[in-house]
Design a protein around this motif. Structure first.
Motif, short mmCIF file in Angstrom:
data_model
loop_
_atom_site.label_atom_id
_atom_site.label_comp_id
_atom_site.label_asym_id
_atom_site.label_seq_id
_atom_site.Cartn_x
_atom_site.Cartn_y
_atom_site.Cartn_z
N HIS A 1 -12.54 -4.71 -3.33
CA HIS A 1 -11.88 -5.87 -3.93
C HIS A 1 -10.44 -5.56 -4.36
O HIS A 1 -9.93 -6.14 -5.32
CB HIS A 1 -12.68 -6.36 -5.15
CG HIS A 1 -14.01 -6.92 -4.81
ND1 HIS A 1 -15.13 -6.15 -4.61
CD2 HIS A 1 -14.41 -8.21 -4.60
CE1 HIS A 1 -16.16 -6.91 -4.31
NE2 HIS A 1 -15.75 -8.16 -4.30
N THR A 2 -9.78 -4.65 -3.65
CA THR A 2 -8.39 -4.34 -3.97
C THR A 2 -7.47 -5.35 -3.30
O THR A 2 -7.54 -5.54 -2.09
CB THR A 2 -8.04 -2.92 -3.50
OG1 THR A 2 -8.93 -1.98 -4.13
CG2 THR A 2 -6.62 -2.57 -3.85
N ASP A 3 -6.62 -6.00 -4.07
CA ASP A 3 -5.72 -7.00 -3.51
C ASP A 3 -4.53 -6.34 -2.84
O ASP A 3 -4.30 -5.13 -2.97
CB ASP A 3 -5.24 -7.96 -4.60
CG ASP A 3 -4.49 -7.24 -5.71
OD1 ASP A 3 -3.26 -7.36 -5.74
OD2 ASP A 3 -5.13 -6.55 -6.53
N THR A 4 -3.77 -7.14 -2.11
CA THR A 4 -2.64 -6.63 -1.33
C THR A 4 -1.62 -5.92 -2.20
O THR A 4 -1.15 -4.81 -1.87
CB THR A 4 -1.95 -7.78 -0.58
OG1 THR A 4 -2.89 -8.38 0.31
CG2 THR A 4 -0.76 -7.29 0.21
N ARG A 5 -1.26 -6.53 -3.31
CA ARG A 5 -0.24 -5.96 -4.20
C ARG A 5 -0.66 -4.59 -4.72
O ARG A 5 0.13 -3.64 -4.71
CB ARG A 5 0.02 -6.91 -5.36
CG ARG A 5 1.04 -6.39 -6.37
CD ARG A 5 1.28 -7.37 -7.48
NE ARG A 5 1.91 -8.59 -6.99
CZ ARG A 5 2.36 -9.56 -7.79
NH1 ARG A 5 2.24 -9.43 -9.11
NH2 ARG A 5 2.93 -10.63 -7.29
N SER A 6 -1.91 -4.46 -5.15
CA SER A 6 -2.38 -3.18 -5.69
C SER A 6 -2.47 -2.11 -4.60
O SER A 6 -2.08 -0.96 -4.82
CB SER A 6 -3.76 -3.37 -6.33
OG SER A 6 -3.69 -4.25 -7.44
N ALA A 7 -2.97 -2.48 -3.43
CA ALA A 7 -3.10 -1.51 -2.33
C ALA A 7 -1.73 -0.94 -1.96
O ALA A 7 -1.57 0.28 -1.79
CB ALA A 7 -3.74 -2.17 -1.12
N ILE A 8 -0.74 -1.80 -1.85
CA ILE A 8 0.60 -1.34 -1.48
C ILE A 8 1.24 -0.54 -2.61
O ILE A 8 1.92 0.47 -2.38
CB ILE A 8 1.48 -2.53 -1.08
CG1 ILE A 8 0.98 -3.11 0.26
CG2 ILE A 8 2.94 -2.14 -0.97
CD1 ILE A 8 1.75 -4.30 0.75
N PHE A 9 1.04 -0.96 -3.85
CA PHE A 9 1.61 -0.24 -4.99
C PHE A 9 1.09 1.19 -5.04
O PHE A 9 1.89 2.15 -5.14
CB PHE A 9 1.27 -0.95 -6.30
CG PHE A 9 1.65 -0.18 -7.53
CD1 PHE A 9 2.96 -0.16 -7.98
CD2 PHE A 9 0.70 0.55 -8.23
CE1 PHE A 9 3.32 0.57 -9.10
CE2 PHE A 9 1.05 1.28 -9.36
CZ PHE A 9 2.35 1.28 -9.79
#
Length: 520
Positions: free
Chosen positions: A399-407
């Motif tokens: 459930h990792t969103d795009t913003r968190s994955a890239i950060f």
């Protein structure tokens, strides 16, 4: 042997794919996100093999088991450095802005991403101009000077980041493992965390419901030019009561783009907290079952099946598993002391890693370097993964969103070169410099500022170690009121009695629902 080295890098690629799938799930993540995050994470984990190969190949009198030609090693370091530079400063920010855009048209999403990244780069460029003046005054205006400036500035910033997370992680890993040996301690942490998590879950549900209500209000105007777009929004929204009807004139492309972005973020946040709450309840139920088994000497979990018999399960979870965690805690504590002491005594005859390095050669040295570098990466990356910055970024399995994955991919990619430098600088200097030193050292030593700053900064690892060891960070959070939104999960302290009641209520509710299903 060359083929063994290639096989080792292939194993790392498989491991990185597993990590990404564990947090993001391939079937739901865009291919552009997967490729960008894979490149960043693969670079971050590649030093676990590349650093030992580089050092052993340079210092050994004969070819070690894992071997790469010197030219190939030099090319790999150049690729890793400049690709990580491009990923962290351009590619990953662009990918994030592109994927978070609510526009349907790819050209408009790309235009918005370019505009967003231009603002980001303008801020960075403004800060770099000051450093550029210093470099030009000291070494003259040459292309090599500008390249060295980029390397030194990027390395210095990333080194500060890596030292902080490495220092905290070296304390956090042994402490976490030791705490996991006690079911009572783990249950206490869950009970203290439950009220905060429940509040976040409730708030995220309300936000998702509000945005879904706004989306439902678009149904009367669904026959316009944005019919398909509105239909997609409605399919992603919750089934809630619609808000007051929206004027058809309000429904513009910009409005729908903004609404799409807000709905996507609210849904990700809601899914994340739902998952975390369910996981907390299941973990609490297992711990309560383990604690209760101390009286009955028989363990049977209420929500999952164990492959062990009740008596063997009791023996394993009450006696064997706690001892294993204590052993792991002791082993990692020894590794942590080894790294910290070697950082503090870098370049002296008392450096532990320097002493060990002088005794070992070939594959033995590679094995030692592999173990230490892998542990340093584990400490830094795991510490970073636990940190939540105002609940904007968070890693949640599946459930990792795009913003968190890239950060998080960006930050671990930035720490790659500094972590490699930290280890290489801890081992004693050799007659022939490693390929890594040959590539990076001249740019760092170009000015006194870069040379002495990078040389002495690793010794400040003692500061985050002391802060983490005495929990000064969490106490400061509590004083400043940041406790609910910034920090490590295990540092969060709420009302334990309230958390115990919330968990008890949820477990009873689930038991009643399960019994009613059995009756039906």
């Amino acid at each position: 042997m060359l083929w063994i080295s290639v096989f080792g890098f292939g194993i790392i690629a498989v491991f990185v794919v597993w990590i990404i799938n564990y947090f993001c799930t391939f079937r739901r993540a865009p291919i552009s996100l997967i490729l960008a995050v894979f490149a960043a994470c693969y670079i971050a984990f590649s030093i676990i093999l590349l650093v030992p190969i580089d050092l052993a190949t340079t210092t050994s009198d004969y070819q070690p088991l894992l071997y790469l030609p010197r030219k190939a090693t030099y090319a790999l370091w150049r690729i890793i450095y400049w690709l990580s530079f491009a990923l962290t400063w351009v590619i990953l920010p662009m990918t994030q802005a592109f994927l978070e855009s609510g526009h349907k048209d790819r050209r408009k999403r790309l235009r918005e991403a370019l505009r967003s990244n231009a603002r980001y780069q303008l801020v960075q460029l403004s800060l770099a101009l000051i450093a550029m003046v210093y470099f030009i005054l000291y070494s003259g205006f040459y292309f090599t000077s500008l390249k060295a400036m980029a390397i030194a500035l990027s390395h210095s910033y990333s080194l500060i980041l890596s030292i902080i997370f490495l220092g905290i992680g070296l304390v956090s890993i042994p402490r976490t493992l030791y705490n996991r040996s006690s079911a009572d301690k783990r249950l206490q942490v869950l009970e203290e965390h439950a009220p905060t998590l429940k509040d976040h879950q409730t708030e995220s549900r309300m936000q998702y419901s509000d945005v879904s209500s706004e989306v439902r209000a678009l149904e009367p105007v669904m026959d316009g030019p944005y019919e398909l777009w509105i239909m997609e929004l409605i399919s992603d929204a919750q089934d809630v009561v619609a808000a007051p009807p929206i004027n058809r004139m309000q429904v513009t492309e910009e409005y729908l783009s903004n609404l799409t972005s807000r709905l996507r973020k609210c849904r990700h946040l809601f899914d994340r907290y739902e998952y975390e709450w369910n996981l907390l309840i299941l973990q609490a139920a297992d711990l309560l079952d383990i604690i209760a088994s101390r009286q009955t000497h028989s363990l049977k979990f209420r929500f999952r099946r164990s492959k062990l018999s009740p008596s063997l399960a009791y023996f394993y979870y009450v006696w064997i598993k706690p001892l294993l965690f204590k052993f792991y805690a002791l082993a990692t504590a020894a590794f942590s002391v080894l790294v910290v002491v070697s950082e503090l005594l870098e370049g002296t005859e008392f450096s532990i890693l320097g002493f060990l390095s002088s005794l070992l050669d070939g594959f033995q040295q590679e094995l030692m370097s592999f173990s230490i570098v892998a542990y340093m990466c584990l400490a830094s990356y795991s510490c970073l993964a636990k940190v939540r910055i105002f609940n904007i970024f968070n890693l949640a399995p599946r459930h990792t969103d795009t913003r968190s994955a890239i950060f998080y991919a960006t930050q671990i990619c930035r720490m790659t070169i500094p972590l490699a430098y930290s280890y290489v600088s801890m081992v004693p200097p050799h007659v022939q410099s490693s390929v890594f030193e040959e590539f990076l050292q001249p740019s760092i030593d170009l000015t006194p500022l870069g040379k002495y700053f990078v040389k002495w900064l690793p010794r400040f690892i003692l500061i985050p170690v002391i802060v983490s060891f005495f929990s000064l960070y969490s106490r400061l959070q509590q004083k400043l009121g940041f406790l609910d939104s910034f920090g490590e999960d295990e540092e969060i302290v709420g009302s334990r009695a309230e958390g115990r009641d919330l968990i008890s209520y949820e477990l009873n509710a689930r038991r009643i629902r399960a019994e009613s299903r059995q009756v039906q």
